[in-house]
Design an enzyme around this catalytic site. Sequence first.
Site, mmCIF file in Angstrom:
data_model
loop_
_atom_site.group_PDB
_atom_site.id
_atom_site.type_symbol
_atom_site.label_atom_id
_atom_site.label_comp_id
_atom_site.label_asym_id
_atom_site.label_seq_id
_atom_site.Cartn_x
_atom_site.Cartn_y
_atom_site.Cartn_z
ATOM 1 N N HIS A 1 11.106 126.288 83.958
ATOM 2 C CA HIS A 1 10.162 125.225 83.588
ATOM 3 C C HIS A 1 9.611 125.416 82.179
ATOM 4 O O HIS A 1 9.397 124.446 81.448
ATOM 5 C CB HIS A 1 9.028 125.117 84.620
ATOM 6 C CG HIS A 1 7.875 126.034 84.405
ATOM 7 N ND1 HIS A 1 7.876 127.347 84.831
ATOM 8 C CD2 HIS A 1 6.669 125.829 83.817
ATOM 9 C CE1 HIS A 1 6.722 127.903 84.512
ATOM 10 N NE2 HIS A 1 5.972 127.005 83.898
ATOM 11 N N HIS B 1 -1.349 130.243 82.703
ATOM 12 C CA HIS B 1 -0.448 129.460 83.543
ATOM 13 C C HIS B 1 0.692 130.364 83.979
ATOM 14 O O HIS B 1 0.814 131.502 83.521
ATOM 15 C CB HIS B 1 0.073 128.239 82.792
ATOM 16 C CG HIS B 1 -0.930 127.129 82.687
ATOM 17 N ND1 HIS B 1 -1.644 126.659 83.777
ATOM 18 C CD2 HIS B 1 -1.355 126.394 81.626
ATOM 19 C CE1 HIS B 1 -2.451 125.678 83.391
ATOM 20 N NE2 HIS B 1 -2.309 125.510 82.089
ATOM 21 N N ALA B 2 1.542 129.846 84.860
ATOM 22 C CA ALA B 2 2.613 130.676 85.404
ATOM 23 C C ALA B 2 3.411 131.335 84.292
ATOM 24 O O ALA B 2 3.718 132.519 84.358
ATOM 25 C CB ALA B 2 3.519 129.829 86.291
ATOM 26 N N GLU B 3 3.769 130.561 83.267
ATOM 27 C CA GLU B 3 4.435 131.142 82.098
ATOM 28 C C GLU B 3 3.938 130.502 80.811
ATOM 29 O O GLU B 3 3.545 129.322 80.803
ATOM 30 C CB GLU B 3 5.958 130.958 82.154
ATOM 31 C CG GLU B 3 6.718 132.110 82.779
ATOM 32 C CD GLU B 3 6.832 131.959 84.280
ATOM 33 O OE1 GLU B 3 7.234 132.933 84.940
ATOM 34 O OE2 GLU B 3 6.513 130.883 84.794
ATOM 35 N N THR B 4 3.972 131.298 79.753
ATOM 36 C CA THR B 4 3.809 130.793 78.397
ATOM 37 C C THR B 4 5.079 131.155 77.635
ATOM 38 O O THR B 4 5.544 132.295 77.689
ATOM 39 C CB THR B 4 2.582 131.408 77.710
ATOM 40 O OG1 THR B 4 1.402 131.019 78.435
ATOM 41 C CG2 THR B 4 2.459 130.931 76.274
#
Length: 274
Positions: free
Chosen positions: A78, A45-48
């Site tokens: 987010h 995903h975009a960030e973890t």
Amino acid sequence: MRIRIVDAFTDRPFAGNPAGVLLLDSPAGFPDDAWLQNVAKEVNHAETAFAHPLPEGGDADWALRWFTPATEVNMCGHATLATAHVLHSTGTTKGPVRFATRSGVLIATPHEDGSLTLDFPTAPLTAEPVPAGLAEALGAPPLSVRDTGPSVGDLLVEFPDERTVLGLTPDMKALTVHSVRGVIATAPAADPERGYDFVSRCFFPNVGIDEDPVTGSAHTALAPFWAERLGRTDLTGLQASARTGLVRVSLRGERTLLTGTAVTVIEGELNARP
């Protein structure tokens, strides 16, 4: 270790921006960077977000880091919201939580309605000429451009109307030369009666994300930009990605408050221990 996928800046599954969240048990520190990066790549995903508790009595309660599938980043709204949501929804913590991060201490405060407010540094904006090739890379001519400083690392690009922002079809490869992280495209809302004051889309090819669904850090630049134009410090932004999400912003000088909700969609066991 329990790992979760949380949709942030939304009140329903499959909207907003998904983030992986991994709470680490040990206060001793983070595992090896290569392991953290591999987990982020696997989550994809975009960030973890990775967090571990800190000893009592310090300036912060948890240490927090964020990784895209390609690299570690300096700031992520987010995934911070998602981490605070996990801490509160699981009963791990109550009240405000202080995160020690690359961007200093960031505070997340819960509210009775289930929303959370993040206290982030406001991005400094510097007007710049429209770079050669930017209009072609984005597919439309901008009205103005702002540099957002090193903490955010984007170009904030103003367009005349919401329709133009929604219709952008950027050349991601061509965008990579224009900023450290990417481009924030924005315009005033076509109809403020619909519940938002401005729209944005965020393109971050330099960190492996073509279009980010909802970007809290970008709103630390969008807040001062639109506060100046609209004459109000409390605003709501719609990030008009395919998933969409709303971010309520309050400009407080050198700090910007970002308010939103989150929902845990997936919870499971991470078997690949460091």
